[in-house]
Design an enzyme around this catalytic site. Sequence first.
Site, PDB file in Angstrom:
ATOM      1  N   HIS A  20     -36.787  54.772  85.984  1.00  0.00           N
ATOM      2  CA  HIS A  20     -35.833  55.866  86.165  1.00  0.00           C
ATOM      3  C   HIS A  20     -34.767  55.830  85.065  1.00  0.00           C
ATOM      4  O   HIS A  20     -34.170  54.796  84.814  1.00  0.00           O
ATOM      5  CB  HIS A  20     -35.186  55.753  87.545  1.00  0.00           C
ATOM      6  CG  HIS A  20     -34.333  56.914  87.895  1.00  0.00           C
ATOM      7  ND1 HIS A  20     -33.181  56.778  88.610  1.00  0.00           N
ATOM      8  CD2 HIS A  20     -34.451  58.237  87.621  1.00  0.00           C
ATOM      9  CE1 HIS A  20     -32.624  57.969  88.775  1.00  0.00           C
ATOM     10  NE2 HIS A  20     -33.382  58.868  88.183  1.00  0.00           N
ATOM     11  N   ALA A 129     -37.599  70.421  65.888  1.00  0.00           N
ATOM     12  CA  ALA A 129     -38.620  70.400  66.945  1.00  0.00           C
ATOM     13  C   ALA A 129     -38.693  68.982  67.518  1.00  0.00           C
ATOM     14  O   ALA A 129     -39.652  68.239  67.284  1.00  0.00           O
ATOM     15  CB  ALA A 129     -39.965  70.854  66.395  1.00  0.00           C
ATOM     16  N   ASN A 130     -37.639  68.624  68.240  1.00  0.00           N
ATOM     17  CA  ASN A 130     -37.498  67.276  68.783  1.00  0.00           C
ATOM     18  C   ASN A 130     -36.880  67.347  70.170  1.00  0.00           C
ATOM     19  O   ASN A 130     -36.036  68.200  70.430  1.00  0.00           O
ATOM     20  CB  ASN A 130     -36.566  66.436  67.893  1.00  0.00           C
ATOM     21  CG  ASN A 130     -36.959  66.467  66.440  1.00  0.00           C
ATOM     22  OD1 ASN A 130     -38.035  66.016  66.073  1.00  0.00           O
ATOM     23  ND2 ASN A 130     -36.091  67.011  65.597  1.00  0.00           N
TER      24      ASN A 130
END
Length: 139
Positions: A20, A129-130
């Site tokens: 988590h 684009a990350n």
Amino acid sequence: MKKGTVLNSDISSVISRLGHTDTLVVCDAGLPIPKSTTRIDMALTQGVPSFMQVLGVVTNEMQVEAVIIAEEIKQHNPQLHETLLTHLEQLQKHQGNTIEIRYTTHEQFKQQTAESQAVIRSGECSPYANIILCAGVTF
């Protein structure tokens, strides 16, 4: 043979080890990847596989509770930004949870990649684009 969607053993392994709030990066071909961070290089040639192809496969297997995106994508790659927001909206419906979207500067984004469990490099050759995916829980 694995029946799930992810056949790449490195990607499958890193997703299965996420706890988590652990993070995983999917990036374009140009993002600098820290030497201390595990690199999973999927890039074959320019645009192959695309950022969205890699992200789609990863998010089919990974529970996502939050994402971090560079603020600059809004101005420099608005079409991909819209595609990304649509994907995240569909993912929320599929997972049954709200995905928090956080924006940061590209410089801060690059620094945060060092804390990720791994960086998956696509063949994408468009700006910003990350994404950093923050792992959720399925219960």
